[in-house]
Design an enzyme around this catalytic site. Structure first.
Site: not given
Ligand code: CMP
Length: 139
Positions: A11, A51, A114, A117, A128
């Site tokens: 990311k 998404y 985070n 993904h 994806e």
């Molecule tokens: P990802 O695996 O990319 O899939 C969906 C993403 O939404 C997840 O990782 C997080 O980065 C994001 N996400 C999930 N929950 C939250 C939250 N409560 N606030 C902000 N981002 C979120």
């Protein structure tokens, strides 16, 4: 995509912090073969489409803005049991809950930022991967 493949993105915040090499090293040492890979930047529209499954969630707007805010690295990865094993390697969505030694524990900033993904099912891994790569790029 076959059941032994998953899809990942490094990311924007992790790419910006110079963590691409360190994260790819974890991925390869974790036993995953890089089938296809590219560094690119999503438009807002593309991030929204990628998404779309989260459209109704309160964090959708923030997620789309963030994921289109800078370059990412997209990759298709191959290993037996790829989807499950990759989610184990990266750890919980929230890095404060991620297990020791996982990519998110070591590199992620927050639930939103985070670091990586990982697809949550074989079906989504295929969708994806196809979003980013054509058949001839999947080597
Ligand atoms: P990802 O695996 O990319 O899939 C969906 C993403 O939404 C997840 O990782 C997080 O980065 C994001 N996400 C999930 N929950 C939250 C939250 N409560 N606030 C902000 N981002 C979120």
């Amino acid at each position: 995509m076959a059941d032994n493949r998953t899809f990942t993105m490094i990311k924007p915040e992790a790419a910006e912090k110079g963590l691409i090499g360190a994260i790819l090293d974890r991925i390869e040492k974790g036993g995953f073969r890089i089938v296809a890979m590219k560094k690119t930047q999503l438009s807002k529209k593309e991030a929204g489409t990628f998404y779309a499954v989260h459209k109704e969630r309160p964090f959708y707007g923030e997620l789309v803005d963030y994921m289109s805010s800078g370059p990412i690295v997209a990759a298709i990865l191959e290993k037996d049991n790829a989807v499950v094993d990759f989610r184990t390697l990266i750890g919980a969505t929230d890095p404060s809950e991620a297990a020791e030694g996982t990519i998110r524990k070591d590199f992620a900033e927050s639930k939103a930022k985070n670091a990586v993904h990982g697809s949550d099912s074989d079906e989504n891994a295929e969708i994806e991967g196809n979003f980013f790569f054509s058949t001839r790029e999947k080597l």
